[in-house]
Design an enzyme around this catalytic site. Sequence first.
Site, PDB file in Angstrom:
ATOM      1  N   GLU A 116      46.770  58.032 -14.379  1.00 42.29           N
ATOM      2  CA  GLU A 116      45.693  57.042 -14.281  1.00 42.29           C
ATOM      3  C   GLU A 116      45.418  56.447 -15.652  1.00 42.29           C
ATOM      4  O   GLU A 116      45.837  57.008 -16.680  1.00 42.29           O
ATOM      5  CB  GLU A 116      44.409  57.707 -13.745  1.00 42.29           C
ATOM      6  CG  GLU A 116      44.464  57.974 -12.261  1.00 42.29           C
ATOM      7  CD  GLU A 116      43.150  58.494 -11.677  1.00 42.29           C
ATOM      8  OE1 GLU A 116      42.915  58.271 -10.503  1.00 42.29           O
ATOM      9  OE2 GLU A 116      42.382  59.142 -12.411  1.00 42.29           O
ATOM     10  N   HIS A 232      32.425  51.005 -12.050  1.00 39.60           N
ATOM     11  CA  HIS A 232      33.784  50.836 -11.537  1.00 39.60           C
ATOM     12  C   HIS A 232      34.004  49.343 -11.335  1.00 39.60           C
ATOM     13  O   HIS A 232      33.139  48.669 -10.779  1.00 39.60           O
ATOM     14  CB  HIS A 232      33.958  51.592 -10.220  1.00 39.60           C
ATOM     15  CG  HIS A 232      35.391  51.782  -9.862  1.00 39.60           C
ATOM     16  ND1 HIS A 232      36.156  50.744  -9.361  1.00 39.60           N
ATOM     17  CD2 HIS A 232      36.208  52.834  -9.965  1.00 39.60           C
ATOM     18  CE1 HIS A 232      37.387  51.190  -9.172  1.00 39.60           C
ATOM     19  NE2 HIS A 232      37.449  52.453  -9.534  1.00 39.60           N
ATOM     20  N   ARG A 280      39.147  50.370 -17.593  1.00 37.64           N
ATOM     21  CA  ARG A 280      38.100  50.195 -16.583  1.00 37.64           C
ATOM     22  C   ARG A 280      36.902  49.390 -17.103  1.00 37.64           C
ATOM     23  O   ARG A 280      36.421  48.468 -16.452  1.00 37.64           O
ATOM     24  CB  ARG A 280      37.647  51.609 -16.207  1.00 37.64           C
ATOM     25  CG  ARG A 280      36.596  51.699 -15.194  1.00 37.64           C
ATOM     26  CD  ARG A 280      36.287  53.152 -14.920  1.00 37.64           C
ATOM     27  NE  ARG A 280      37.281  53.761 -14.063  1.00 37.64           N
ATOM     28  CZ  ARG A 280      37.105  54.908 -13.418  1.00 37.64           C
ATOM     29  NH1 ARG A 280      35.981  55.568 -13.542  1.00 37.64           N
ATOM     30  NH2 ARG A 280      38.042  55.419 -12.655  1.00 37.64           N
ATOM     31  N   HIS A 341      28.991  53.782 -11.156  1.00 37.86           N
ATOM     32  CA  HIS A 341      29.926  54.772 -10.635  1.00 37.86           C
ATOM     33  C   HIS A 341      29.686  56.186 -11.161  1.00 37.86           C
ATOM     34  O   HIS A 341      29.692  57.138 -10.394  1.00 37.86           O
ATOM     35  CB  HIS A 341      31.336  54.313 -10.996  1.00 37.86           C
ATOM     36  CG  HIS A 341      32.429  55.133 -10.406  1.00 37.86           C
ATOM     37  ND1 HIS A 341      32.483  55.427  -9.063  1.00 37.86           N
ATOM     38  CD2 HIS A 341      33.511  55.728 -10.972  1.00 37.86           C
ATOM     39  CE1 HIS A 341      33.563  56.175  -8.830  1.00 37.86           C
ATOM     40  NE2 HIS A 341      34.184  56.381  -9.974  1.00 37.86           N
ATOM     41  N   ARG A 376      33.876  58.047 -19.906  1.00 40.43           N
ATOM     42  CA  ARG A 376      34.595  59.129 -19.210  1.00 40.43           C
ATOM     43  C   ARG A 376      36.037  58.730 -18.937  1.00 40.43           C
ATOM     44  O   ARG A 376      36.315  57.639 -18.444  1.00 40.43           O
ATOM     45  CB  ARG A 376      33.898  59.413 -17.891  1.00 40.43           C
ATOM     46  CG  ARG A 376      34.622  60.424 -17.027  1.00 40.43           C
ATOM     47  CD  ARG A 376      34.006  60.473 -15.655  1.00 40.43           C
ATOM     48  NE  ARG A 376      34.305  59.273 -14.897  1.00 40.43           N
ATOM     49  CZ  ARG A 376      34.832  59.268 -13.671  1.00 40.43           C
ATOM     50  NH1 ARG A 376      35.136  60.394 -13.059  1.00 40.43           N
ATOM     51  NH2 ARG A 376      35.056  58.134 -13.045  1.00 40.43           N
TER      52      ARG A 376
HETATM   53  C1  LIG Z   1      33.579  57.025  -4.828  1.00 38.49           C
HETATM   54  C2  LIG Z   1      33.774  58.049  -5.916  1.00 38.49           C
HETATM   55  C3  LIG Z   1      35.044  58.378  -6.354  1.00 38.49           C
HETATM   56  C4  LIG Z   1      35.220  59.332  -7.363  1.00 38.49           C
HETATM   57  N1  LIG Z   1      36.488  59.696  -7.720  1.00 38.49           N
HETATM   58  C5  LIG Z   1      36.663  60.678  -8.638  1.00 38.49           C
HETATM   59  C6  LIG Z   1      37.970  61.153  -8.950  1.00 38.49           C
HETATM   60  O1  LIG Z   1      38.946  60.708  -8.398  1.00 38.49           O
HETATM   61  N2  LIG Z   1      38.074  62.130  -9.895  1.00 38.49           N
HETATM   62  C7  LIG Z   1      36.998  62.673 -10.536  1.00 38.49           C
HETATM   63  O2  LIG Z   1      37.162  63.552 -11.387  1.00 38.49           O
HETATM   64  N3  LIG Z   1      35.752  62.243 -10.234  1.00 38.49           N
HETATM   65  C8  LIG Z   1      35.546  61.281  -9.303  1.00 38.49           C
HETATM   66  N4  LIG Z   1      34.289  60.873  -8.987  1.00 38.49           N
HETATM   67  C9  LIG Z   1      33.145  61.548  -9.620  1.00 38.49           C
HETATM   68  C10 LIG Z   1      32.949  62.936  -9.003  1.00 38.49           C
HETATM   69  O3  LIG Z   1      33.135  62.852  -7.610  1.00 38.49           O
HETATM   70  C11 LIG Z   1      31.560  63.474  -9.272  1.00 38.49           C
HETATM   71  O4  LIG Z   1      31.264  63.398 -10.635  1.00 38.49           O
HETATM   72  C12 LIG Z   1      31.461  64.955  -8.848  1.00 38.49           C
HETATM   73  O5  LIG Z   1      31.865  65.091  -7.522  1.00 38.49           O
HETATM   74  C13 LIG Z   1      30.045  65.458  -9.018  1.00 38.49           C
HETATM   75  O6  LIG Z   1      29.954  66.723  -8.441  1.00 38.49           O
HETATM   76  P1  LIG Z   1      28.577  67.497  -8.485  1.00 38.49           P
HETATM   77  O7  LIG Z   1      28.801  68.814  -7.853  1.00 38.49           O
HETATM   78  O8  LIG Z   1      28.051  67.485  -9.870  1.00 38.49           O
HETATM   79  O9  LIG Z   1      27.566  66.588  -7.619  1.00 38.49           O
HETATM   80  P2  LIG Z   1      27.690  66.019  -6.137  1.00 38.49           P
HETATM   81  O10 LIG Z   1      29.007  66.224  -5.551  1.00 38.49           O
HETATM   82  O11 LIG Z   1      27.182  64.624  -6.164  1.00 38.49           O
HETATM   83  O12 LIG Z   1      26.630  66.896  -5.344  1.00 38.49           O
HETATM   84  C14 LIG Z   1      25.245  66.760  -5.586  1.00 38.49           C
HETATM   85  C15 LIG Z   1      24.491  67.493  -4.503  1.00 38.49           C
HETATM   86  O13 LIG Z   1      23.120  67.639  -4.847  1.00 38.49           O
HETATM   87  C16 LIG Z   1      22.322  67.331  -3.713  1.00 38.49           C
HETATM   88  N5  LIG Z   1      20.998  66.950  -4.199  1.00 38.49           N
HETATM   89  C17 LIG Z   1      20.683  65.948  -5.045  1.00 38.49           C
HETATM   90  N6  LIG Z   1      19.368  65.948  -5.295  1.00 38.49           N
HETATM   91  C18 LIG Z   1      18.836  66.986  -4.587  1.00 38.49           C
HETATM   92  C19 LIG Z   1      17.526  67.508  -4.424  1.00 38.49           C
HETATM   93  N7  LIG Z   1      16.471  66.958  -5.035  1.00 38.49           N
HETATM   94  N8  LIG Z   1      17.328  68.581  -3.618  1.00 38.49           N
HETATM   95  C20 LIG Z   1      18.380  69.147  -2.964  1.00 38.49           C
HETATM   96  N9  LIG Z   1      19.650  68.684  -3.074  1.00 38.49           N
HETATM   97  C21 LIG Z   1      19.871  67.624  -3.885  1.00 38.49           C
HETATM   98  C22 LIG Z   1      23.096  66.246  -3.016  1.00 38.49           C
HETATM   99  O14 LIG Z   1      22.641  66.081  -1.702  1.00 38.49           O
HETATM  100  C23 LIG Z   1      24.500  66.816  -3.145  1.00 38.49           C
HETATM  101  O15 LIG Z   1      24.682  67.813  -2.173  1.00 38.49           O
HETATM  102  C24 LIG Z   1      34.089  59.926  -7.969  1.00 38.49           C
HETATM  103  C25 LIG Z   1      32.805  59.582  -7.540  1.00 38.49           C
HETATM  104  C26 LIG Z   1      32.639  58.666  -6.513  1.00 38.49           C
HETATM  105  C27 LIG Z   1      31.245  58.329  -6.056  1.00 38.49           C
END
Ligand SMILES: Cc1cc2nc3c(=O)[nH]c(=O)nc-3n(C[C@H](O)[C@H](O)[C@H](O)COP(=O)(O)OP(=O)(O)OC[C@H]3O[C@@H](n4cnc5c(N)ncnc54)[C@H](O)[C@@H]3O)c2cc1C
Length: 525
Positions: A116, A232, A280, A341, A376
């Site tokens: 990428e 993005h 990007r 994003h 990032r």
């Molecule tokens: C469309 C898209 C494509 C992406 N592609 C990539 C990729 O290819 N490679 C890569 O490395 N990264 C990618 N990313 C970024 C990556 O997906 C995220 O940074 C990562 O998944 C974040 O994980 P996390 O566990 O920190 O949070 P999340 O997976 O966002 O989980 C957060 C959780 O907290 C919960 N929550 C939030 N607030 C509260 C609250 N007040 N009370 C209770 N629950 C709450 C939510 O409901 C959710 O369950 C992408 C992001 C998007 C949106």
Amino acid sequence: METRRINTDYLIIGSGISALNFALRIPRNKKVLILTKKERTDTNTNYAQGGVAAVLDKTDSFSSHVEDTLKAGAGLCVKEAVEIMVKEGPKLIKDLIEWGIEFTKNETTDLELWKEGGHSKRRIVHSGDFTGREIEKTLMSAIKKHPNIRIFEHHIAYEFIEQDGAVYGVSALDVSTGEIMRVLAKITFLATGGAGQVYQHTSNPSVATGDGIALAYNAGCKIADMEFFQFHPTTLWTPTHTERQLLISEAVRGEGAILSDGDGNRFMKDFDERMELASRDIVARACDSVLKEKGYDYVFLDISHKDSTLIKKTFPNIYKECLKHSIDITKEPIPVVPAAHYMCGGVYTDLYGRTDLRGLLAAGEVSFTGVHGANRLASNSLLEALVFSTRAASIAQDWAVSSSLHKKLKLKEGRKSIIGESVLATHTKKEIKQTMWDYVGIVRRDYLLNRALRRFKLYKGEIEELFENSYLSRDIVELRSLVTVAYLITKSSLERKESRGLNYNKDHPKTEKEFKKHTFLKKEE
Ligand SMILES: Cc1cc2nc3c(=O)[nH]c(=O)nc-3n(C[C@H](O)[C@H](O)[C@H](O)COP(=O)(O)OP(=O)(O)OC[C@H]3O[C@@H](n4cnc5c(N)ncnc54)[C@H](O)[C@@H]3O)c2cc1C
């Protein structure tokens, strides 16, 4: 309504990659409670298309991945954090495989590695173009086998139970019943993800409202580098506004797609000699300029000149999702807009996820470890989430607060309340998102940032009043988070009088040595 009390050893807020990976690494005999505010798979993780960056190929090296990450970060990465992430990553990919994830393989049954933008080697391990969904599914099925892990869906955490610099759990609302709960824990792990919903256009699902940032900021944690929000360049534009826009992966440009404006001009030639293959942030800025200058709603991304079988094989998910909007990407161009994003800044943590408050750990997109610096590198975020949630789990016992103190805590009364009209919340939410998009977006100016800050200060006061005097609802909690995040991004952007990485300010177009430092904000008493 009655306030319910629950006790647990470990409280985890969120159900994305950071939360689930952390939960799976806790000793099996401990009681773990996961709170998540919608369905368990409503996470940013579930939407990740690309994959996870890791050094897995013989021709690759740790030093090369470190170097690529530091280069993207424009002088602001914490080098030690980057080195840890890069070195500890490959082992954790192997754990995922052991837990049952099916990453895409090539003909010789080795993992197929994508390359990428910004990576000098092939190192993105992926499952088709729906890697996040596979990760979420695999971790969830591993969680189901744990007798001591419980998940409460539709429970939104809205305030830490904090006393004398330590966190003892959270106050949460059961959205289905309206019941308020106090969850008391020895360790609270914050894994609430990002905040893309603070902008009008975003690739993030509706849960990404920055609640974790607001909880931590309000409890006195240090918040870092919020000005660095990654946009993005290409998400699907649709005539009716959707809460989340479909990402048209950068790999589509990598495979030869062309960007043009409404008059058919291939505008990238005016911005960068690499045209569509520029990084990007440059492509996002170019699209934003064309949209603002010409007043278009969208620009076009066209891959239809490539072989249709290949397009469908390489981008099955994008092909299918666009068809739902009556766009056949093998035959016609895709209308696209840039969208918020990824949040590079977050709750400040050390290299084991420890925040400023005892008992509180954080990892994933909500946290700031310093690995991303000012920008990032693609696919480093799932890797960061995996590595630092694993490290946080490894020291969690030592960061615990004593449960004997739980009885002595002064807990707030449940609220009795008055203001009921939800139009107050929906109206202000629209204003915040629009103001962020227009004044604190991809290209910034001081006078626009100042205008935005004045508005957010006013909204903050009004929303705080609404929060104190309303029946709690998911909308009110999220509104309070959105205005806090909007305020923090705007304030941090104003403090950085330079352009670096993702922070582009027309009034300060150069990168300045004196600003080679992080922006920290803490709540003033
Ligand atoms: C469309 C898209 C494509 C992406 N592609 C990539 C990729 O290819 N490679 C890569 O490395 N990264 C990618 N990313 C970024 C990556 O997906 C995220 O940074 C990562 O998944 C974040 O994980 P996390 O566990 O920190 O949070 P999340 O997976 O966002 O989980 C957060 C959780 O907290 C919960 N929550 C939030 N607030 C509260 C609250 N007040 N009370 C209770 N629950 C709450 C939510 O409901 C959710 O369950 C992408 C992001 C998007 C949106």
